[in-house]
Design an enzyme around this catalytic site. Structure first.
Site, short mmCIF file in Angstrom:
data_model
loop_
_atom_site.label_atom_id
_atom_site.label_comp_id
_atom_site.label_asym_id
_atom_site.label_seq_id
_atom_site.Cartn_x
_atom_site.Cartn_y
_atom_site.Cartn_z
N GLY A 1 0.71 -1.23 -0.13
CA GLY A 1 -0.07 0.12 -0.07
C GLY A 1 0.81 1.18 0.01
CB THR B 1 -2.21 -5.04 -7.42
OG1 THR B 1 -2.18 -3.90 -8.42
CG2 THR B 1 -2.13 -6.20 -8.15
CB SER C 1 4.12 10.85 -9.68
OG SER C 1 3.50 9.97 -10.60
N PRO D 1 -5.00 8.47 -2.48
CG PRO D 1 -7.26 8.46 -1.41
CD PRO D 1 -5.84 8.00 -1.34
CD GLU E 1 5.64 -1.28 -9.96
OE1 GLU E 1 6.50 -0.57 -9.41
OE2 GLU E 1 4.83 -2.15 -9.38
CB ALA F 1 0.40 10.54 -1.97
#
Length: 395
Positions: free
Chosen positions: A127, A161, A135, A131, A376, A133
């Site tokens: 985690g 995920t 990049s 909402p 990512e 934060a």
């Protein structure tokens, strides 16, 4: 110079056979129903896919202190060639679930979680994103304060995920645990077991793509976990997730490569059999030149991906620098993900009206590809990192 060994190519055949037998026949139905195939995960574990970078003492196949990251990328590519959701399940399961515990966990934490994660009996999430934060991960608002021998966590995470499956065992959460001397937020990573009071997994997102991947928002309201659930040292969370993302970028590059390869294969086959004006459409330069360009993009993506993976393995052996790996990972991720998005557009165009129909896999790949340029680290972030690697002045 790097190259894939015969062992890697043999392993590729094993994973491809698995993907075509265990995933391909069912994926259209799973995608249509947004169904996460929980029973597939242990099968992936039995094949050893979750343990490729994990030492044998925890059920993995890696030698102590080492891990064959290249094999993991081969597996992600081959799963991603059949379906991107299944590919990201493995990529996130290892890169975001297992790796932080393996790299920073205590002996007790590793012994508690890794055997089930490696076997595919469980999944773990990471985690980081919030909402407000993404990049700018340093803007994390989730907070964790000490209350005697417990951490009390409050906040929210987004787009996480493998966080809400029936077999999710733990989510590692980044949170502000204080303020550094220079005034910046002190970020730490804390492990929150599934089912902990105050830890709520929100309903699954209704996503454009990756319908088979498990993705949720998470909320924490006075969520209490033992102080021993701190992962690594307090205040080291920022460094930890930067390292985690570096590895993840190579894995996402492999996933994107699988997407582009699938599109090249499907579009080439279709162009050779689809008739128009009495001849296959592949005869026309308008089609053949696009596929030729796509072949170049795929080959470049393959070379960049496996160069980065090779450098990562070389780094584990002490023969390369972190800077080299970071630079190669950013380049691979940028090119491969943008190539994948282009590949889906070209393939859909070659298929014409059929490409817009859900019964053709190109439609699913088209929907799935866009997130590759975002997760990512966005393409913009990759360009920033590449420019930094060139030694250019920074703001």
């Amino acid at each position: 110079m790097f190259e894939l060994s015969q062992e890697h190519e043999d392993f590729r055949k094993v994973v491809r056979d698995f993907a075509e037998k265990e995933v391909a026949p069912h994926i259209a139905d799973w995608d249509r129903a947004s169904h996460f195939p929980t029973d597939l995960v242990p099968k992936m574990g039995e094949l050893g896919l979750f343990g490729l970078v994990v030492p044998e003492q925890f059920g993995g196949s890696a030698a102590p202190g080492q891990g064959d990251f290249t094999s993991l990328c081969v597996a992600i590519e081959e799963l991603g060639r059949v379906d991107q959701s299944i590919g990201i399940t493995l990529s996130a399961g290892v890169g975001l679930g297992i790796n932080p515990i393996l790299t920073y966990g205590s002996d007790e934490q590793k012994a508690r979680y890794l055997p089930d994660l490696v076997a595919g009996r469980a999944l773990a999430g990471f985690g980081l994103t919030e909402p407000e934060a993404g990049s700018d991960a340093g803007a994390t608002k989730t907070r964790a304060g000490r209350d005697e021998d417990e951490w009390v966590i409050n906040g929210a995470k987004a787009f996480i995920t493998n966080s809400g499956t029936d077999i999710t065992s733990v989510v590692t959460v980044t949170a502000r645990t204080g303020t550094n001397e220079n005034g910046t937020a002190q970020i730490s990573a804390i492990m929150v077991p599934a089912g902990t009071p105050g830890f709520t997994v929100e309903p699954p997102y209704h996503k454009l793509g990756w319908h088979v991947s498990d993705t949720h928002g998470l909320t924490f309201e006075d969520c209490r976990v033992p102080a021993g659930n701190l992962l690594g040292e307090q205040g080291e969370g920022f460094k930890q997730f930067l390292k985690t993302l570096d590895d993840g970028r190579v894995a996402i590059s492999a996933l994107a490569l699988g997407c582009a390869q699938a599109c090249l294969e499907m579009a080439t086959d279709y162009a050779g059999t689809r008739m128009a004006f009495g001849r296959p459409i592949g005869v026309n330069q308008g089609v053949s030149f696009q596929l030729a360009d796509l072949a170049v993009m795929v080959e470049a993506a393959r070379l960049l991906t496996y160069k980065a993976a090779w450098l990562k393995d070389e780094l584990a052996e002490g023969r390369r620098s972190v800077r080299e790996v970071k630079h190669a990972a950013a380049i691979a991720k940028l090119h491969s993900t943008e190539a994948a998005v282009t590949a889906t557009r070209i393939a859909t165009q070659v298929f014409g009206g059929n490409g817009f129909m859900e019964e053709y896999p190109v439609a699913r790949f088209y929907r799935d590809a866009k997130i590759l340029e975002i997760g990512e680290g966005t393409s913009e972030v990759q360009r920033m990192l590449i420019a930094r690697g060139l030694g250019l002045p920074q703001a």
